[in-house]
Design a protein around this motif. Structure first.
Motif, PDB file in Angstrom:
ATOM      1  N   UNK A  83      33.507 -34.309  64.223  1.00 54.04           N
ATOM      2  CA  UNK A  83      32.480 -34.515  65.400  1.00 54.04           C
ATOM      3  C   UNK A  83      32.330 -35.943  66.062  1.00 54.04           C
ATOM      4  N   UNK A  84      31.847 -36.145  67.045  1.00 55.80           N
ATOM      5  CA  UNK A  84      31.479 -37.503  67.847  1.00 55.80           C
ATOM      6  C   UNK A  84      30.159 -37.174  67.807  1.00 55.80           C
ATOM      7  N   UNK A  85      29.293 -38.610  67.775  1.00 55.43           N
ATOM      8  CA  UNK A  85      27.755 -38.367  67.716  1.00 55.43           C
ATOM      9  C   UNK A  85      27.264 -39.811  68.115  1.00 55.43           C
ATOM     10  N   UNK A  86      25.927 -39.822  68.579  1.00 57.13           N
ATOM     11  CA  UNK A  86      25.193 -40.863  68.773  1.00 57.13           C
ATOM     12  C   UNK A  86      24.211 -41.360  67.407  1.00 57.13           C
ATOM     13  N   UNK A  87      24.582 -40.497  66.423  1.00 59.56           N
ATOM     14  CA  UNK A  87      23.591 -40.679  65.299  1.00 59.56           C
ATOM     15  C   UNK A  87      23.342 -39.552  64.608  1.00 59.56           C
ATOM     16  N   UNK A  88      22.195 -38.864  65.269  1.00 49.60           N
ATOM     17  CA  UNK A  88      21.558 -37.644  64.695  1.00 49.60           C
ATOM     18  C   UNK A  88      22.643 -36.588  64.349  1.00 49.60           C
ATOM     19  N   UNK A  89      23.383 -36.142  65.372  1.00 46.84           N
ATOM     20  CA  UNK A  89      24.158 -34.974  65.065  1.00 46.84           C
ATOM     21  C   UNK A  89      25.190 -35.153  63.964  1.00 46.84           C
ATOM     22  N   UNK A 104      34.073 -33.489  56.185  1.00 52.40           N
ATOM     23  CA  UNK A 104      33.492 -34.167  57.466  1.00 52.40           C
ATOM     24  C   UNK A 104      33.944 -35.369  57.748  1.00 52.40           C
ATOM     25  N   UNK A 105      34.112 -35.641  59.205  1.00 56.53           N
ATOM     26  CA  UNK A 105      34.385 -36.818  59.721  1.00 56.53           C
ATOM     27  C   UNK A 105      33.593 -37.113  61.047  1.00 56.53           C
ATOM     28  N   UNK A 106      32.774 -38.132  61.195  1.00 53.01           N
ATOM     29  CA  UNK A 106      32.027 -38.385  62.224  1.00 53.01           C
ATOM     30  C   UNK A 106      32.681 -39.583  62.888  1.00 53.01           C
ATOM     31  N   UNK A 107      32.893 -39.537  64.367  1.00 50.81           N
ATOM     32  CA  UNK A 107      33.450 -40.616  65.033  1.00 50.81           C
ATOM     33  C   UNK A 107      32.132 -41.056  65.845  1.00 50.81           C
ATOM     34  N   UNK A 108      31.996 -42.297  65.780  1.00 50.93           N
ATOM     35  CA  UNK A 108      30.909 -43.008  66.401  1.00 50.93           C
ATOM     36  C   UNK A 108      31.606 -44.207  67.375  1.00 50.93           C
ATOM     37  N   UNK A 119      23.522 -43.994  57.426  1.00 47.50           N
ATOM     38  CA  UNK A 119      22.784 -42.560  56.961  1.00 47.50           C
ATOM     39  C   UNK A 119      23.808 -41.605  57.023  1.00 47.50           C
ATOM     40  N   UNK A 120      24.680 -41.380  58.002  1.00 51.42           N
ATOM     41  CA  UNK A 120      25.742 -40.610  57.941  1.00 51.42           C
ATOM     42  C   UNK A 120      26.755 -40.705  56.575  1.00 51.42           C
ATOM     43  N   UNK A 121      27.128 -41.887  56.423  1.00 48.14           N
ATOM     44  CA  UNK A 121      28.074 -42.162  55.212  1.00 48.14           C
ATOM     45  C   UNK A 121      27.475 -41.962  53.919  1.00 48.14           C
ATOM     46  N   UNK A 122      26.020 -41.982  53.916  1.00 45.54           N
ATOM     47  CA  UNK A 122      25.104 -41.640  52.645  1.00 45.54           C
ATOM     48  C   UNK A 122      25.312 -40.194  52.345  1.00 45.54           C
ATOM     49  N   UNK A 123      25.608 -39.486  53.368  1.00 45.32           N
ATOM     50  CA  UNK A 123      25.512 -37.788  53.208  1.00 45.32           C
ATOM     51  C   UNK A 123      26.846 -37.227  52.789  1.00 45.32           C
ATOM     52  N   UNK A 124      27.715 -38.211  52.695  1.00 39.61           N
ATOM     53  CA  UNK A 124      28.893 -38.009  52.257  1.00 39.61           C
ATOM     54  C   UNK A 124      30.215 -37.770  53.273  1.00 39.61           C
ATOM     55  N   UNK A 125      29.964 -38.103  54.594  1.00 40.16           N
ATOM     56  CA  UNK A 125      30.772 -37.669  55.812  1.00 40.16           C
ATOM     57  C   UNK A 125      31.862 -39.141  55.800  1.00 40.16           C
ATOM     58  N   UNK A 126      32.875 -38.961  55.957  1.00 38.47           N
ATOM     59  CA  UNK A 126      33.732 -40.237  56.636  1.00 38.47           C
ATOM     60  C   UNK A 126      33.498 -40.742  57.917  1.00 38.47           C
TER      61      UNK A 126
END
Length: 332
Positions: A83-89, A104-108, A119-126
Motif C-alpha cells: 500500500x501507499x500511505x501518509x502514515x495512518x493507513x 506487508x510493504x508500505x510505500x511512503x 510506527x509502521x516499521x514497528x508493526x512488522x511491515x517493510x
C-alpha cells in the motif's frame, strides 16, 4: 437514499462490522461539556484515537484484508500486500497484516514524518521511501503489484475500505440516533464516504459536513472541477489530509458527491487552535486531521445552536514537535 450509496450497502457495512469484531475497538462517543457550552449545542466526540493503532484506518484495512482471505484464500496473498500511505493507513495495514499473518510493504513519500514511518516499521511491515508525493508512492505500489504479484490495499478508494470506515457511522447511529450533524475530515473520501453512507441509510436527515485543508485539498478541488484532478501537495499540521484521490478514482469521488451536504476549508491557524483547544479542554493530543471538525466550527461559525453534532477525532499520530509548531503558530 435508503440502503445503498455507490456500492456500499447496509449489508456490506454490517458484514464489515462482523469482520472487525474482536480485532478493532468499538470506540466511545462522549459529550464535551466545554465545547457544548462554547457552541451552545451538544457536541459529541467520537474517539477513533483509541484504536490499537491510534486511528480509524484500522477499520478499513482489517475489513479488506479479512475479506480477501475469506474470498481468495491465504495462497492468493502469499506474495504479500502493498500500500501507499501518509502514515495512518500504513500503520493500519501493518497491524492488520501482522495479526492475520500476511507480509506487508508500505510505500511512503518523503513528506511523511519520520515518527509515522517508524510506527509502521514497528508493526512488522517493510517501509519503502519513494519520491516527494503520494502519487509517486502509488506508482511504486503499482510496480510491485505488476512485478512481484503483490496485492494492493488502497488507502481509501475501494468499497471494502469504505465499508470498514463506515462502521463508525453504524456506531454513531446506535449511540446517538437523533444526531443532527456529523463533521468529518475530508481527504481521499473513505472516512467521510463510509460514515455518510451509513448515517444516510439509517437517518437521511443527518447532515454530513466535510472539512478540507485550505491548500492542497485534492478532493475539494476535484469536486469543484467535477472530475478527479491532481493538486500539488503542501506541508500541513493536518498532513494526513494531503495526497491525491487518483485520476482514475472509481469509488470515493462519486460517493462523497452523493453523501456530503456541505464542505468547508480550514486554515492552518484554525487547525492549530483546535489542536491546542482539544489538548487543553479534553486532555487529548490529536493530529491536525482529527482537529479539523472543531476548526471548522470555530473558523466558519457553523450554525449548530441547539443541535447534536458529532466530531470525528480520527487519529493521534502527532509528535510533540508538531504540537510545538501549532502552539507557535497561534502564540500559545
Amino acid at each position: 437514499m435508503h440502503d445503498t450509496a455507490h456500492g456500499v450497502t447496509l449489508a456490506e457495512l454490517y458484514a464489515a462490522r462482523r469482520r472487525l469484531a474482536g480485532r478493532v475497538t468499538r470506540t466511545p462517543l462522549t459529550r464535551s461539556a466545554a465545547l457544548s457550552r462554547r457552541f451552545d449545542a451538544e457536541i459529541l466526540l467520537k474517539w477513533e484515537t483509541r484504536q490499537p493503532t491510534g486511528a480509524f484506518k484500522l477499520r478499513g484495512a482489517t475489513n479488506m484484508l479479512s475479506a480477501l482471505l475469506e474470498r481468495q484464500g491465504r495462497e492468493a496473498l502469499a506474495a504479500g500486500v502493498v500500500t501507499a500511505s501518509t502514515g495512518n493507513h500504513g500503520r493500519a495495514v501493518a497491524h492488520a497484516a501482522a495479526a492475520l499473518g500476511i507480509p506487508a510493504v508500505v510505500c511512503l513519500s518523503r513528506l511523511v514524518p519520520e515518527h509515522k514511518a517508524a510506527a509502521i516499521a514497528e508493526r512488522g511491515a517493510e517501509v519503502v521511501r519513494v519520491g516527494d508525493s503520494q502519487d509517486e508512492a502509488f506508482a511504486e505500489v503499482e510496480r510491485r503489484v505488476a512485478e512481484r504479484g503483490m496485492t494492493p490495499i488502497p488507502p481509501f478508494d475501494d468499497p471494502l475500505i469504505v465499508a470498514g470506515q463506515g462502521t463508525i457511522g453504524l456506531e454513531l447511529m446506535e449511540d446517538a440516533p437523533d444526531l443532527d450533524r456529523v463533521i468529518v475530515g475530508l481527504s481521499g473520501g473513505g472516512l467521510l464516504g463510509g460514515i455518510g453512507a451509513a448515517v444516510k441509510a439509517i437517518r437521511p436527515a443527518v447532515a454530513v459536513t466535510g472539512v478540507s485543508l485550505s491548500r492542497g485539498a485534492a478532493m475539494a478541488e476535484s469536486l469543484a472541477a467535477g472530475r478527479p484532478v491532481a493538486v500539488e501537495e503542501v506541508e500541513s499540521l493536518a498532513d494526513s489530509l494531503g495526497g491525491g484521490i487518483g485520476l482514475d478514482n472509481r469509488c470515493t469521488f462519486a460517493l462523497v458527491r452523493q453523501v456530503m451536504d456541505d464542505h468547508h476549508r480550514v486554515s492552518e491557524a484554525a487547525i492549530a487552535a483546535a489542536m491546542v483547544d482539544l489538548l487543553a479542554h479534553e486532555k487529548c493530543l490529536v493530529e491536525g486531521a482529527a482537529a479539523v471538525g472543531l476548526a471548522a466550527l470555530a473558523e466558519h461559525g457553523l450554525e449548530v445552536r441547539g443541535r447534536r453534532v458529532a466530531l470525528i477525532l480520527s487519529g493521534n499520530a502527532v509528535s510533540l514537535e508538531t504540537l510545538d509548531r501549532a502552539r507557535a503558530l497561534i502564540g500559545r
